[in-house]
Design a protein around this motif. Sequence first.
Motif, short mmCIF file in Angstrom:
data_model
loop_
_atom_site.label_atom_id
_atom_site.label_comp_id
_atom_site.label_asym_id
_atom_site.label_seq_id
_atom_site.Cartn_x
_atom_site.Cartn_y
_atom_site.Cartn_z
N VAL A 129 0.83 -1.21 0.00
CA VAL A 129 0.00 0.00 0.00
C VAL A 129 0.87 1.25 0.00
CG1 VAL A 129 -1.65 1.34 1.37
CG2 VAL A 129 -2.04 -1.09 0.96
N HIS A 130 1.96 1.23 0.77
CA HIS A 130 2.87 2.38 0.74
C HIS A 130 3.46 2.57 -0.65
CE1 HIS A 130 2.85 3.98 4.75
NE2 HIS A 130 2.95 2.78 5.26
N ASP A 131 3.83 1.46 -1.29
CA ASP A 131 4.37 1.53 -2.65
C ASP A 131 3.31 2.05 -3.62
OD1 ASP A 131 6.80 0.58 -1.77
OD2 ASP A 131 6.47 -1.48 -2.46
N ASP A 132 2.07 1.61 -3.44
CA ASP A 132 0.98 2.06 -4.32
C ASP A 132 0.73 3.56 -4.14
OD1 ASP A 132 0.68 -0.49 -5.29
OD2 ASP A 132 -1.14 -0.94 -4.14
N LEU A 133 0.77 4.03 -2.89
CA LEU A 133 0.56 5.46 -2.66
C LEU A 133 1.68 6.28 -3.28
CD1 LEU A 133 -1.00 7.78 -1.47
CD2 LEU A 133 0.11 7.35 0.73
N ARG A 134 2.90 5.80 -3.12
CA ARG A 134 4.03 6.49 -3.74
C ARG A 134 3.86 6.49 -5.27
NH1 ARG A 134 8.63 6.55 -6.25
NH2 ARG A 134 10.37 7.80 -5.48
N GLY A 135 3.39 5.35 -5.80
CA GLY A 135 3.16 5.25 -7.24
C GLY A 135 2.10 6.23 -7.71
N LEU A 136 1.06 6.44 -6.90
CA LEU A 136 0.02 7.41 -7.25
C LEU A 136 0.60 8.81 -7.29
CD1 LEU A 136 -2.99 8.14 -7.72
CD2 LEU A 136 -3.19 8.36 -5.22
N CYS A 137 1.41 9.16 -6.28
CA CYS A 137 2.05 10.48 -6.26
C CYS A 137 2.92 10.67 -7.50
CB CYS A 137 2.90 10.63 -5.00
SG CYS A 137 1.95 10.69 -3.46
N GLU A 138 3.65 9.63 -7.85
CA GLU A 138 4.53 9.70 -9.02
C GLU A 138 3.73 9.87 -10.31
OE1 GLU A 138 8.48 7.31 -10.58
OE2 GLU A 138 6.95 6.20 -9.48
N MET A 139 2.66 9.10 -10.44
CA MET A 139 1.83 9.17 -11.64
C MET A 139 1.22 10.56 -11.80
SD MET A 139 -1.67 7.10 -12.48
CE MET A 139 -2.62 8.15 -11.37
N LEU A 140 0.74 11.14 -10.69
CA LEU A 140 0.08 12.44 -10.76
C LEU A 140 1.07 13.56 -11.09
CD1 LEU A 140 -2.37 12.09 -7.73
CD2 LEU A 140 -2.91 11.90 -10.17
N LEU A 141 2.25 13.51 -10.49
CA LEU A 141 3.24 14.55 -10.79
C LEU A 141 3.77 14.40 -12.21
CD1 LEU A 141 5.22 14.90 -7.44
CD2 LEU A 141 3.43 16.38 -8.37
N GLU A 142 3.92 13.18 -12.67
CA GLU A 142 4.34 12.97 -14.06
C GLU A 142 3.27 13.50 -15.02
OE1 GLU A 142 5.25 8.83 -14.37
OE2 GLU A 142 7.31 9.08 -13.62
N ALA A 143 2.01 13.36 -14.65
CA ALA A 143 0.92 13.90 -15.48
C ALA A 143 1.02 15.42 -15.56
CB ALA A 143 -0.43 13.47 -14.93
N LEU A 144 1.34 16.07 -14.44
CA LEU A 144 1.51 17.52 -14.45
C LEU A 144 2.71 17.92 -15.31
CD1 LEU A 144 0.86 18.47 -10.70
CD2 LEU A 144 -0.69 18.76 -12.65
N ALA A 145 3.79 17.14 -15.22
CA ALA A 145 4.97 17.43 -16.03
C ALA A 145 4.65 17.29 -17.51
CB ALA A 145 6.12 16.50 -15.64
N LYS A 146 3.92 16.23 -17.85
CA LYS A 146 3.55 15.99 -19.24
C LYS A 146 2.63 17.09 -19.76
CE LYS A 146 1.64 12.41 -22.26
NZ LYS A 146 1.02 11.06 -22.33
N ASP A 147 1.82 17.64 -18.86
CA ASP A 147 0.90 18.73 -19.23
C ASP A 147 1.63 20.07 -19.35
OD1 ASP A 147 -1.91 18.83 -19.82
OD2 ASP A 147 -2.12 20.23 -18.16
N GLY A 148 2.90 20.08 -18.96
CA GLY A 148 3.73 21.27 -19.10
C GLY A 148 3.46 22.36 -18.08
N VAL A 149 2.91 21.99 -16.91
CA VAL A 149 2.56 23.02 -15.93
C VAL A 149 3.51 23.07 -14.73
CG1 VAL A 149 0.13 23.03 -16.58
CG2 VAL A 149 0.91 21.51 -14.74
N LEU A 150 4.48 22.15 -14.66
CA LEU A 150 5.43 22.18 -13.56
C LEU A 150 6.53 23.20 -13.83
CD1 LEU A 150 6.06 18.46 -12.49
CD2 LEU A 150 4.61 20.17 -11.39
N ARG A 151 7.09 23.76 -12.75
CA ARG A 151 8.21 24.68 -12.88
C ARG A 151 9.37 24.00 -13.57
NH1 ARG A 151 8.24 25.34 -7.27
NH2 ARG A 151 10.28 24.40 -7.39
N ASP A 152 10.12 24.77 -14.36
CA ASP A 152 11.34 24.24 -14.98
C ASP A 152 12.32 23.85 -13.89
OD1 ASP A 152 10.36 24.69 -17.50
OD2 ASP A 152 11.37 26.62 -17.77
N GLY A 153 13.02 22.75 -14.11
CA GLY A 153 14.03 22.30 -13.16
C GLY A 153 13.48 21.54 -11.97
#
Length: 199
Positions: A129-153
């Motif tokens: 479950v801890h791994d799954d939660l970390r995976g959810l956080c990773e998936m969501l932040l990667e989605a923001l990066a792919k959408d181009g809305v995260l700060r550079d760097g």
Amino acid sequence: MPKIVDHEARREEIAEALWRVVRQDGIRAASVRTIAAEAGWSAGAVRYYFPDQAGLLSFAMDLVSRRVTERISALQPTGDAPTAVLRYLEEVIPLDAERRAEFDIWMSFMAQAQAESGAGDLREHVDKVHDDLRGLCEMLLEALAKDGVLRDGTDLRREVERLHALIDGLALHASFQPGRTTPARVRQILRHHLDGLLA
């Protein structure tokens, strides 16, 4: 015509009775006898579905994570990407009665896994479950990066760890001090955190 029995529904009914016993009296009170009494069944009927307590605890623990996963999978959030991310994150924080009950049960199982060196199955569930939660956080932040809305760097690996830790902390605070860490306050903190990551 023979009666058709939904065995999976019966197993879930027993697991939910276990949840109620654990919330009322703690995990050590969750014997076959007390669970059977809570479910309105005989001890023999409970043993038919779960021959040993370890199997019942494992199933009940897995059911908590399955229910959360099902809710997340059913989401169809609307709005911009950060708003959608917030909606997903809210599902893993105890912001209503159902999620508080799940979190209470989860905390009991985690304590049991920590306390018993022989609780291998429970520890495996906790780790997953801890791994799954970390995976959810990773998936969501990667989605923001792919959408181009995260700060550079932005260091995605570091931000995944920070978000994971924030979710864990907010879940604890919302569970133990719901009057202070209200749903509105949780949403405000999450939004503030995400705003700090956006370009």
